[in-house]
Every structure is written in structure tokens, then in C-alpha cells.
Design a protein around this motif. Structure first.
Motif, mmCIF file in Angstrom:
data_model
loop_
_atom_site.group_PDB
_atom_site.id
_atom_site.type_symbol
_atom_site.label_atom_id
_atom_site.label_comp_id
_atom_site.label_asym_id
_atom_site.label_seq_id
_atom_site.Cartn_x
_atom_site.Cartn_y
_atom_site.Cartn_z
ATOM 1 N N LYS A 1 17.205 20.943 29.397
ATOM 2 C CA LYS A 1 18.583 20.648 28.987
ATOM 3 C C LYS A 1 19.257 19.744 30.026
ATOM 4 N N GLU A 2 18.897 19.973 31.279
ATOM 5 C CA GLU A 2 19.516 19.198 32.361
ATOM 6 C C GLU A 2 18.914 17.789 32.455
ATOM 7 N N GLN A 3 17.604 17.686 32.285
ATOM 8 C CA GLN A 3 16.921 16.379 32.320
ATOM 9 C C GLN A 3 16.045 16.238 31.077
ATOM 10 N N PRO A 4 16.676 15.894 29.940
ATOM 11 C CA PRO A 4 15.900 15.872 28.683
ATOM 12 C C PRO A 4 14.801 14.811 28.670
ATOM 13 N N LYS A 5 14.885 13.846 29.554
ATOM 14 C CA LYS A 5 13.872 12.778 29.532
ATOM 15 C C LYS A 5 12.782 12.975 30.570
ATOM 16 N N MET B 1 0.994 27.225 25.901
ATOM 17 C CA MET B 1 -0.465 27.390 25.777
ATOM 18 C C MET B 1 -0.877 28.766 26.279
ATOM 19 N N LYS B 2 -0.335 29.139 27.426
ATOM 20 C CA LYS B 2 -0.676 30.431 28.017
ATOM 21 C C LYS B 2 -0.175 31.568 27.121
ATOM 22 N N ALA B 3 0.942 31.313 26.425
ATOM 23 C CA ALA B 3 1.501 32.317 25.514
ATOM 24 C C ALA B 3 0.815 32.281 24.145
ATOM 25 N N ASN B 4 -0.247 31.478 24.056
ATOM 26 C CA ASN B 4 -1.027 31.396 22.831
ATOM 27 C C ASN B 4 -0.212 30.858 21.639
ATOM 28 N N LYS B 5 0.604 29.846 21.922
ATOM 29 C CA LYS B 5 1.367 29.199 20.847
ATOM 30 C C LYS B 5 1.018 27.711 20.849
ATOM 31 N N PRO B 6 -0.209 27.380 20.429
ATOM 32 C CA PRO B 6 -0.687 25.993 20.574
ATOM 33 C C PRO B 6 0.121 24.975 19.777
ATOM 34 N N LYS B 7 0.681 25.389 18.636
ATOM 35 C CA LYS B 7 1.457 24.415 17.849
ATOM 36 C C LYS B 7 2.698 23.969 18.601
ATOM 37 N N ASP B 8 3.413 24.962 19.155
ATOM 38 C CA ASP B 8 4.618 24.631 19.933
ATOM 39 C C ASP B 8 4.234 23.863 21.194
ATOM 40 N N ALA B 9 3.106 24.261 21.783
ATOM 41 C CA ALA B 9 2.633 23.568 22.988
ATOM 42 C C ALA B 9 2.339 22.105 22.664
ATOM 43 N N ALA B 10 1.700 21.871 21.532
ATOM 44 C CA ALA B 10 1.377 20.493 21.143
ATOM 45 C C ALA B 10 2.650 19.661 20.997
ATOM 46 N N ASP B 11 3.685 20.278 20.424
ATOM 47 C CA ASP B 11 4.967 19.554 20.292
ATOM 48 C C ASP B 11 5.515 19.171 21.673
ATOM 49 N N ALA B 12 5.443 20.115 22.602
ATOM 50 C CA ALA B 12 5.965 19.854 23.950
ATOM 51 C C ALA B 12 5.147 18.760 24.640
ATOM 52 N N TYR B 13 3.833 18.853 24.563
ATOM 53 C CA TYR B 13 2.977 17.828 25.194
ATOM 54 C C TYR B 13 3.194 16.456 24.549
ATOM 55 N N ALA B 14 3.391 16.460 23.215
ATOM 56 C CA ALA B 14 3.625 15.178 22.538
ATOM 57 C C ALA B 14 4.897 14.533 23.076
ATOM 58 N N LYS B 15 5.912 15.370 23.332
ATOM 59 C CA LYS B 15 7.143 14.838 23.930
ATOM 60 C C LYS B 15 6.853 14.297 25.322
ATOM 61 N N ALA B 16 6.075 15.060 26.084
ATOM 62 C CA ALA B 16 5.743 14.625 27.448
ATOM 63 C C ALA B 16 5.059 13.258 27.410
ATOM 64 N N VAL B 17 4.109 13.102 26.496
ATOM 65 C CA VAL B 17 3.386 11.829 26.385
ATOM 66 C C VAL B 17 4.360 10.696 26.068
ATOM 67 N N SER B 18 5.265 10.957 25.114
ATOM 68 C CA SER B 18 6.160 9.873 24.687
ATOM 69 C C SER B 18 7.204 9.541 25.751
ATOM 70 N N LEU B 19 7.516 10.503 26.637
ATOM 71 C CA LEU B 19 8.530 10.261 27.662
ATOM 72 C C LEU B 19 7.958 9.674 28.951
#
Ligand SMILES: [Zn+2]
Length: 470
Positions: free
Chosen positions: A321-325, A338-356
Motif C-alpha cells: 500500500k505504501e509502495q505499490p510499484k 506459495m508457502k501458504a499453498n495458494k499458487p493462484k494468488d501467488a501467480a498473480d503477485a509474481y505476475a505483478k512483480a514481473v510487470s513492475l
């Protein structure tokens, strides 16, 4: 995520990994070869998109001012708590210990400027050329007196940290003693050049002076080991005195690092402490500046590393929230999910990381690929292959990436592609024997002349002494 390739192959292939380098340095490593099995357990490289990007940002302007490498610098983070940094042509090796010890970006930048001075001065040119031809892993294997360091599982870096650090310190020091060791006259030249580059980029030489003065003082002898950097770069009192004059003459002497850069530096130090040094080391750093962004980042990482995933996610979401980019906050979010076994949500987060990610690190698409693999549908597996190939395209020496690529191809039933990926992993890990075995297997089910077949042929033909047989 801070991670490192795990060594799985024994020492037998060391002779072949970097013939030029190995021949040169074997004399120095003979003394430790009896414990080579122990060294093979040690994993000296850590990979991290955030730290690599930061050190590259430190190095780029200096390299430019020195007239070196126009197309970026590869940063190799060596897992060792002692202080060392050295540059071959386009690769800069830097110990995590050196980054941890530096309180400001300027201290690291000063050392980089000095190393750039050695390169520009043509010091140790022959050795540098040999190192330049060798693969990263092969250089490290040689430097650390270790066996071949080859692709393997990504492991939780915490688990291996203790062993890795200790082992690397023992054998490495001896090899490092003989490598890139400079004459006193060369030191004076490199110091002068460093000041020129720092002036050209509007930066102070105080960080360099502080670092070298620390080595020169008795304080640096109080540890249990001698820093390899101190051994290769002689630091007599007279040199420090001369350097001090140059630094204080500069119009930039009082310039400080930009606050945003200092913040990234603080975040890096806490990250290294949290992942490599353990809870106490990270807490010590966080206490120096409680409530700062770096401290809160460390706090989120510790929650992730020490198993409180709910808290880790809450803390990381607040950071986002503080540094969205900030791509690395998204990456941490992906790691937690990933550690919480939620690969779909993890993929969304990593996809954001890649694009940023402005630095286009090859590591982030591989993490995205891992999350897509964990989803496990044929469609997501195909997407995983695309992402991992994308990451490897940016970063060919990411040996761990080939392992995931092989697994993804395997799950899709594409056996020859899986074998070729395995061959690539061995190849870039410096294990040419296994690389050739897998390349030959891959070729059996490939059409002669197709791109995969040709690549396999290149691996089969590869001659470690430098030339391709045709
Ligand atoms: Zn030097």
C-alpha cells in the motif's frame, strides 16, 4: 526470495569446469582438496532480484565513467560473511558480508570504483581474461576450492546458511589469496582512478576511505578470519594517508547518498540479515531504525521465514500500500502465498512483480513459472513453460530455472524438451559430462536440424577450453 542453487554433483568434474582457471589456481586449492566433499555441500551463490538490481545500480555509473562495459554488469552474490569484491570483465562478484558491513551505498560504490580502477589500469589482465571465459559457477568452484557447483533444488536459504558460510571461509581464503592480488603501485593507481570516477559521477570518496581505513586499522584483525579483500589489496598506512588527501580535495567530499538509495541499501542489509544471518542479526539492524520502511520490510520477511504466514501477509500488504510499484514487495507476497499453498494468488503477485520490475530480472518470471506449475492444470503448465523460458532468456546462468523447466516439460509429457532443459542446467552449472549425456538423450527424439536438436548439438560439441568443434 533469496535463494541459491544447491550443489548436487561431486567434485570429480572440477578439472573440466574451467580448465584455464583451474590450472592456474589448482596449486592454491590442493591443500583443501581432501575436504572437497565437504566443500561440495557448500553453496556459495545467492540469487536475489532486488539485491542484484541494487548493486547493478551502484556499479553502472562507475563502470560508465571508467569506460567499461556498456551493456550492464552481471552481479554475482557470494554467500560469505567476510569482505570481498572483485570484478572480471562483465561480472562483479561481491560477498554478502561486504554488503552487510557497508552502512551506506557510498561505501560499496567506493569499493566498486576502486575495482574498476584496477580493470581500467589493465591490472591482472591475463587472469581476468581467463575468468571472463569461464562460467560463473566454475569460477566460484575454483575460487572456493569446491567441487562443481551445479543446478539442484532451491532450498530454503536459512537451512544451509550456517554451513555454507563457514565452509566457504576456510577454503576460499587460500584460493583468494593468490587471485587478483595487487602490487602496491597498482593500489595507488586504482585509488586515483576511483576518485576520478567518483568525481565524474558526483559522489564522495568518503565511503571508500572509511572501508579501507577499517581494513587498515587493527579492528579488522579482531574477527576469527581475515577478510580476503584485505589480503589481495595491500593497505599500508601510507596508502590510506594518500587516499585521504585525494578524498578530502574532492568537491564532492561531503555529498551523501540520495535518501531513496540509502533506503534501498537499508532494505538490502536487513534482507541479507534475515535470510542469511538469522533472527538475531536482522533484529539487531531493525532496532537501529525502528518503524522505518526497511525495518518493517524485515519484520514481514521474518514473519514469512519463521512461519507466521498470516502476519507476514498483513505486513506485506501494508508495505505494498505504501509502495505499490515496488516489485520486490509483490515478490515477497508471492513467496508468502506459495508457502501458504495458494499458487493462484501467488501467480498473480509474481505476475505483478514481473510487470513492475524495471531491471527485467530473469528470476521473477521463473518464480511466476513455479507458481503456475503448482496450479498444475495443462493450461497453467504451458504458461509456466513460457514464463520460465522467458526468465532463462534474460538470465541464462540461472541453473535452478532449468530444473523447473525440465519438470514442467516432463509434466506436459514432452520428454526430449525436459532432457534438453536438464542438459542446459548441467551445462551452465559447469558439469559438461552430464550436460552431454542429457543432450544426446534429448536428440534421440528430436528431428535432426530443429532448433532443440541444434542446441543439443552445441552442448555435445562444447569444448571447455573455449572453442566449439565443428
Ligand atoms: Zn586494490
Amino acid at each position: 526470495m533469496l535463494s541459491r542453487p544447491k550443489s548436487t554433483i561431486a567434485k570429480s568434474s572440477i578439472g573440466k569446469t574451467a580448465r584455464g582457471v583451474a590450472t592456474l589456481l589448482l596449486a592454491a586449492t590442493v591443500a583443501v582438496s581432501s575436504s572437497a566433499t565437504a566443500f561440495a555441500q557448500a553453496v556459495p551463490v545467492v540469487r536475489d532480484a532486488e539485491i542484484e538490481a541494487l548493486v547493478r545500480d551502484y556499479a553502472r555509473p562507475i563502470f560508465k565513467a571508467a569506460g567499461l562495459a556498456n551493456d550492464g554488469v552481471d552481479i554475482v552474490l557470494v554467500n560469505d560473511q567476510s569482505f570481498n569484491a572483485f570484478v572480471t570483465g562483465r561480472r562483479m562478484f561481491i560477498n554478502t558480508g561486504a554488503l552487510m558491513m557497508a552502512e551506506t551505498p557510498n561505501e560499496v560504490i567506493g569499493v566498486i570504483a576502486h575495482e574498476a580502477g584496477h580493470i581500467a589500469g589493465g591490472h591482472q589482465q591475463k587472469l581476468r581474461e581467463q575468468l571472463e571465459r569461464a562460467k560463473t559457477m566454475a569460477i566460484l568452484a575454483t575460487l572456493l576450492g569446491a567441487g562443481a557447483i551445479v543446478a539442484g533444488a532451491t532450498t530454503n536459504s536459512r537451512g544451509l546458511a550456517g554451513a555454507g558460510i563457514g565452509v566457504a571461509a576456510g577454503g576460499g581464503e587460500m584460493a583468494q589469496r593468490s587471485i587478483l592480488a595487487y602490487q602496491r603501485t597498482e593500489e595507488a593507481t586504482a585509488d586515483r582512478s576511483a576518485i576520478t570516477y567518483l568525481n565524474a559521477t558526483g559522489q564522495s570518496g568518503m565511503g571508500m576511505l572509511k572501508t579501507f581505513a577499517r581494513f587498515q586499522s587493527a579492528l579488522s584483525l579482531s574477527g576469527t578470519q581475515v577478510d580476503p579483500y584485505r589480503i589481495s589489496h595491500p593497505m599500508p598506512r601510507e596508502r590510506i594517508a594518500n587516499l585521504e588527501v585525494l578524498v578530502k580535495q574532492s568537491p564532492n567530499v561531503d555529498k551523501l547518498d540520495l535518501p531513496a538509495l540509502q533506503q534501498r541499501h537499508d532494505m538490502m542489509r536487513i534482507k541479507i540479515a534475515a535470510y542469511m544471518g538469522g533472527q538475531a542479526a536482522a533484529t539487531r539492524l531493525m532496532r537501529k531504525n525502528p518503524g522505518s520502511l526497511a525495518s518493517r520490510y524485515g519484520d514481514a520477511q521474518m514473519a514469512y521465514l519463521y512461519g507466521n504466514l498470516g502476519a507476514a501477509l498483513t505486513k506485506t500488504n501494508a508495505l505494498i500500500k505504501e509502495q505499490p510499484k515496488n516489485p520486490y514487495f509483490q515478490e515477497l507476497r508471492g513467496d508468502i502465498l506459495m508457502k501458504a499453498n495458494k499458487p493462484k494468488d501467488a501467480a498473480d503477485a509474481y505476475a505483478k512483480a514481473v510487470s513492475l520490475d524495471p531491471m527485467r530480472s530473469g528470476l521473477l518470471p521463473v518464480s511466476l513459472g513455479q507458481a503456475l506449475m503448482a496450479i498444475g492444470t495443462p493450461d497453467s503448465l504451458k504458461k509456466a513453460v513460457v514464463q520460465i523460458n522467458n526468465g532463462l532468456g534474460r538470465d541464462k546462468e540461472n541453473t535452478v530455472g532449468y530444473r523447473y523447466l525440465a519438470q514442467a516439460y516432463g509434466e506436459l509429457g514432452n520428454v526430449p524438451a525436459a532432457e534438453l532443459a536438464t542438459a542446459e542446467g548441467h551445462f551452465y552449472g559447469g558439469d559438461y559430462k552430464n550436460a552431454k549425456i542429457f543432450a544426446m538423450r534429448a536428440q534421440k527424439d528430436m528431428k535432426r536440424g530443429e532448433p532443440g536438436w541444434l542446441r543439443a548439438q552445441d552442448i555435445i560439441n562444447y569444448n571447455p577450453s573455449g572453442k566449439l568443434k565443428k
